[in-house]
Design a protein around this motif. Sequence first.
Motif, PDB file in Angstrom:
ATOM      1  N   LEU A 285      -1.857   4.173 -11.755  1.00  0.00           N
ATOM      2  CA  LEU A 285      -3.129   4.288 -12.346  1.00  0.00           C
ATOM      3  C   LEU A 285      -3.076   4.728 -13.660  1.00  0.00           C
ATOM      4  O   LEU A 285      -3.739   4.205 -14.728  1.00  0.00           O
ATOM      5  CB  LEU A 285      -3.894   5.713 -11.650  1.00  0.00           C
ATOM      6  N   GLU A 286      -1.898   5.557 -14.124  1.00  0.00           N
ATOM      7  CA  GLU A 286      -1.460   5.718 -15.549  1.00  0.00           C
ATOM      8  C   GLU A 286      -1.307   4.308 -16.438  1.00  0.00           C
ATOM      9  O   GLU A 286      -1.942   4.410 -17.530  1.00  0.00           O
ATOM     10  CB  GLU A 286      -0.284   6.674 -15.661  1.00  0.00           C
ATOM     11  N   MET A 287      -0.671   3.227 -15.875  1.00  0.00           N
ATOM     12  CA  MET A 287      -0.362   2.248 -16.462  1.00  0.00           C
ATOM     13  C   MET A 287      -1.565   1.302 -16.709  1.00  0.00           C
ATOM     14  O   MET A 287      -1.874   0.843 -17.660  1.00  0.00           O
ATOM     15  CB  MET A 287       0.673   1.552 -15.946  1.00  0.00           C
TER      16      MET A 287
ATOM     17  N   MET B  93       6.053  -1.960   1.056  1.00  0.00           N
ATOM     18  CA  MET B  93       5.426  -2.002  -0.290  1.00  0.00           C
ATOM     19  C   MET B  93       3.923  -2.817   0.095  1.00  0.00           C
ATOM     20  O   MET B  93       2.970  -2.358  -0.303  1.00  0.00           O
ATOM     21  CB  MET B  93       6.039  -2.395  -1.514  1.00  0.00           C
ATOM     22  N   GLU B  94       4.162  -3.924   0.595  1.00  0.00           N
ATOM     23  CA  GLU B  94       3.177  -4.572   1.019  1.00  0.00           C
ATOM     24  C   GLU B  94       2.115  -4.063   2.025  1.00  0.00           C
ATOM     25  O   GLU B  94       0.890  -4.048   1.626  1.00  0.00           O
ATOM     26  CB  GLU B  94       3.505  -6.097   1.633  1.00  0.00           C
ATOM     27  N   ALA B  95       2.842  -3.358   2.926  1.00  0.00           N
ATOM     28  CA  ALA B  95       1.831  -2.653   3.764  1.00  0.00           C
ATOM     29  C   ALA B  95       1.131  -1.327   3.305  1.00  0.00           C
ATOM     30  O   ALA B  95      -0.275  -1.062   3.276  1.00  0.00           O
ATOM     31  CB  ALA B  95       2.665  -2.095   5.131  1.00  0.00           C
ATOM     32  N   LEU B  96       1.893  -0.710   2.205  1.00  0.00           N
ATOM     33  CA  LEU B  96       1.430   0.257   1.617  1.00  0.00           C
ATOM     34  C   LEU B  96       0.054  -0.119   0.556  1.00  0.00           C
ATOM     35  O   LEU B  96      -1.083   0.554   0.539  1.00  0.00           O
ATOM     36  CB  LEU B  96       2.305   0.997   0.872  1.00  0.00           C
ATOM     37  N   LEU B  97       0.360  -1.022  -0.059  1.00  0.00           N
ATOM     38  CA  LEU B  97      -0.631  -1.837  -1.046  1.00  0.00           C
ATOM     39  C   LEU B  97      -1.859  -2.421  -0.161  1.00  0.00           C
ATOM     40  O   LEU B  97      -3.017  -2.114  -0.808  1.00  0.00           O
ATOM     41  CB  LEU B  97      -0.151  -2.833  -2.078  1.00  0.00           C
ATOM     42  N   ALA B  98      -1.682  -2.745   0.640  1.00  0.00           N
ATOM     43  CA  ALA B  98      -2.825  -3.347   1.623  1.00  0.00           C
ATOM     44  C   ALA B  98      -3.534  -2.155   2.311  1.00  0.00           C
ATOM     45  O   ALA B  98      -4.946  -2.289   2.182  1.00  0.00           O
ATOM     46  CB  ALA B  98      -2.204  -3.974   2.829  1.00  0.00           C
ATOM     47  N   ARG B  99      -3.019  -1.125   2.588  1.00  0.00           N
ATOM     48  CA  ARG B  99      -3.727   0.193   3.153  1.00  0.00           C
ATOM     49  C   ARG B  99      -4.501   0.882   1.980  1.00  0.00           C
ATOM     50  O   ARG B  99      -5.500   1.246   2.159  1.00  0.00           O
ATOM     51  CB  ARG B  99      -2.723   1.263   3.460  1.00  0.00           C
ATOM     52  N   TRP B 100      -3.988   0.478   0.583  1.00  0.00           N
ATOM     53  CA  TRP B 100      -4.562   1.090  -0.515  1.00  0.00           C
ATOM     54  C   TRP B 100      -5.819   0.189  -1.200  1.00  0.00           C
ATOM     55  O   TRP B 100      -6.662   0.533  -2.047  1.00  0.00           O
ATOM     56  CB  TRP B 100      -3.854   1.681  -1.638  1.00  0.00           C
ATOM     57  N   GLY B 101      -5.966  -1.109  -0.384  1.00  0.00           N
ATOM     58  CA  GLY B 101      -6.868  -1.869  -0.821  1.00  0.00           C
ATOM     59  C   GLY B 101      -6.465  -2.826  -2.178  1.00  0.00           C
ATOM     60  O   GLY B 101      -7.293  -3.152  -2.878  1.00  0.00           O
ATOM     61  N   VAL B 102      -5.150  -2.790  -2.272  1.00  0.00           N
ATOM     62  CA  VAL B 102      -4.810  -3.509  -3.544  1.00  0.00           C
ATOM     63  C   VAL B 102      -4.170  -4.986  -3.044  1.00  0.00           C
ATOM     64  O   VAL B 102      -3.665  -5.285  -2.034  1.00  0.00           O
ATOM     65  CB  VAL B 102      -3.507  -2.617  -4.055  1.00  0.00           C
ATOM     66  N   LEU B 103      -4.940  -5.628  -3.773  1.00  0.00           N
ATOM     67  CA  LEU B 103      -4.543  -7.548  -3.410  1.00  0.00           C
ATOM     68  C   LEU B 103      -2.973  -7.541  -4.251  1.00  0.00           C
ATOM     69  O   LEU B 103      -2.872  -7.229  -5.373  1.00  0.00           O
ATOM     70  CB  LEU B 103      -5.499  -8.177  -4.436  1.00  0.00           C
ATOM     71  N   ALA B 104      -2.158  -8.053  -3.360  1.00  0.00           N
ATOM     72  CA  ALA B 104      -0.767  -8.183  -3.690  1.00  0.00           C
ATOM     73  C   ALA B 104      -0.185  -9.521  -3.302  1.00  0.00           C
ATOM     74  O   ALA B 104      -0.283  -9.854  -2.069  1.00  0.00           O
ATOM     75  CB  ALA B 104       0.101  -7.127  -3.242  1.00  0.00           C
ATOM     76  N   ASP B 105       0.687 -10.161  -4.558  1.00  0.00           N
ATOM     77  CA  ASP B 105       1.352 -11.274  -3.932  1.00  0.00           C
ATOM     78  C   ASP B 105       2.989 -10.893  -3.994  1.00  0.00           C
ATOM     79  O   ASP B 105       3.159 -10.138  -5.170  1.00  0.00           O
ATOM     80  CB  ASP B 105       1.268 -12.467  -4.854  1.00  0.00           C
TER      81      ASP B 105
ATOM     82  N   PRO C  98      -6.102   7.366  -3.186  1.00  0.00           N
ATOM     83  CA  PRO C  98      -5.586   5.865  -3.386  1.00  0.00           C
ATOM     84  C   PRO C  98      -6.937   4.848  -3.315  1.00  0.00           C
ATOM     85  O   PRO C  98      -6.616   3.746  -3.685  1.00  0.00           O
ATOM     86  CB  PRO C  98      -5.031   5.578  -1.931  1.00  0.00           C
ATOM     87  N   SER C  99      -7.890   5.376  -3.234  1.00  0.00           N
ATOM     88  CA  SER C  99      -9.114   4.635  -3.590  1.00  0.00           C
ATOM     89  C   SER C  99      -9.422   4.109  -4.898  1.00  0.00           C
ATOM     90  O   SER C  99     -10.170   3.243  -5.032  1.00  0.00           O
ATOM     91  CB  SER C  99     -10.506   5.408  -2.836  1.00  0.00           C
ATOM     92  N   SER C 100      -8.885   4.917  -5.882  1.00  0.00           N
ATOM     93  CA  SER C 100      -9.004   4.547  -7.264  1.00  0.00           C
ATOM     94  C   SER C 100      -8.185   3.080  -7.539  1.00  0.00           C
ATOM     95  O   SER C 100      -8.368   2.450  -8.558  1.00  0.00           O
ATOM     96  CB  SER C 100      -8.350   5.516  -8.146  1.00  0.00           C
TER      97      SER C 100
END
Length: 670
Positions: A660-662, A562-574, A541-543
Amino acid sequence: MNIFRFQAATESKFLNGSPALGAIRAWLVDMLCWPARFEDPQVEQEFTEDYGRRFADFRRAALVLGTLIWACFGWWEISLAQGSPVFRPYFPEIFAWRCAGTLGASVGIVLAFRLAFYRDNVAHWILLSGLAFMCACLLMQTILAPRPFNFTHFFVGFYLILFYQFGFLRLRAKATLILTTCVIAVIVLAQLFTHAVEPDNFAAGMFYLLNVALLGHSVNVNAERHVRERYIAVQALAHSNDALQRANVELAQKHHDLERSRRDQQTKSEALIALREQQREAAERASRAKSRFLAAAAHDLRQPMHALNLFLAAASDAQDARDLEASSKLIGEARKASVLTARLFNAVLDLSKLESGHVKPTYTSIDLNRAVEEAVEQLAPFAASRGVALRYRKAHHKPAWVRTDADWTPRVLSNLISNGIKYADSSKAGRCAVIVGVVRMPNYVRLDVIDNGIGIATEHWDAIFQPFVQIGNPERDREKGLGLGLSIVNAVVSLLEGHRLELKSIEGRGSRFSVRMPSAELFAVPDAEVPPADAVAVPSPSSLRGLYVLLVEDDSLVRASMEALLARWGVLADAVRSVAELNELLQTIERVPDLVITDYRLPELSTAHDVIRLLGAHFSRPVPCLVVTGEAGVTAEGALPERCVLSKPLSADVLIARMLEMTDARARVD
């Protein structure tokens, strides 16, 4: 003009317009004028032919009878010569004419039986000639006989000839009238030159002779008119009969057509009723099958969900008790239950999409050898864990190009191979094996998956392709699979053009599943293949750290997770819940998003298509859009590529791989 017709001038002079005299004249004309010919020559000819045929036999009989009567008068002359000395000297010459008349009549009889006597003109020629000859013979006898025998015994013979002529021979009125007129004229001339008959007797005889001629002609006229009228009536009746017969034939044909139409309609009605009954039974079977499918799916989904709830409850209690080790272990077990639930959901959704017709295959050329090698490599650890030897055999090292769907064919391979591994025969420990082979034929390539497992009884061959049917797993052990693998294989093979699935199995010895695929052209360049999501190596997920993602999801629970999961992966999300909120957000953000994740069905009758159009209108370059939906058939609408759609529920590993693919694909484009 007939000799009995009166001219118009004479009529006006003598009748003076009197109705009585006009009626008398009309009666005389009707009685004495021979019938007019038919206006149509064709009808007249047909009448003449019919007239001759009808009276031919009657005329022959009358001719024979007349000849006998003529000959009988010879006996009378012989008796007269024997008893009268006055007559005796004249007898030889008179009898000679009697014999001549008999001979002439005999010739007429022969001609009547030998010539075409049925023709009216031939019959008239023979009969009129015979009558004229007989009258000549009788006239010679009258001239030769002495007085008064020539009048009392011979002149009266003309009456008999006229009676015979008008009454028996059925001659035409015109012809008999002409012959009678000629005979009377000859008799008068003979009397003027010979004075054979005494004047008083001759006058009396001519008076009677003319009356006989007049009456006989009237009878003959009426007889011919009657025959003509009867002919017209018969022809009209014949035409009516013909018309009636044609009408009967047409009516019979219409009745036959109507009966056939009725039978056809009855057959169609019976066929329609049978079809409706079959459709009703098929619908009932489909409904029962769907009910069984839903019941089995609900049963199998309850198990991991029930376990998931219990694991989470136990983990929550462990956290409250500050037992982090037990809590971590329980959360791991809950994740396993969640993964199993997701697998079951995805399998059910895949089967639903395949059976509903929402999947449109995309045909391309792939190397079946390479696809089998990848599947065998992927399933090798699973086979080793079950103590099953997994081997791949191919005829030669050349590529085996087939025309198939690059996304669904690997699923077929994986399901068939994993099915052989799962149903290995435990009694053959150390000898269990699954062999995968590719056989190239001129027109197709055959994939064989052979195992020496428990085998399948013949009566179960059809049942194993039904959803949630597992012959060797009555206890519903999830470790032996979900019971949907072969159903998906059968649905995919049925969907793909030119593909065929075959099964051969012996209970206790093993099974062979074969799939025939159409060969592709050897010189065809295969499309770029994208491995299925299940086969993609899962990166860390660090990728994803540092990516900026816009999330469009109307369900608050899913959006929060989804917000919680993206936050754990270090992804900025709105995150927003609708297209309208997304439009407002796009007016304020300063960074182009690396990816947009959206649900397909959104509030206010919006869909993911509206999200894509909004992004295209706001940004100058394309923004990747990943659709995560629980609806089947989204990609079949044609606007969303297959690789841009994921079905709920999905695992975090699959989501990471697709994100990651997209994003990598966009980076390569940039």
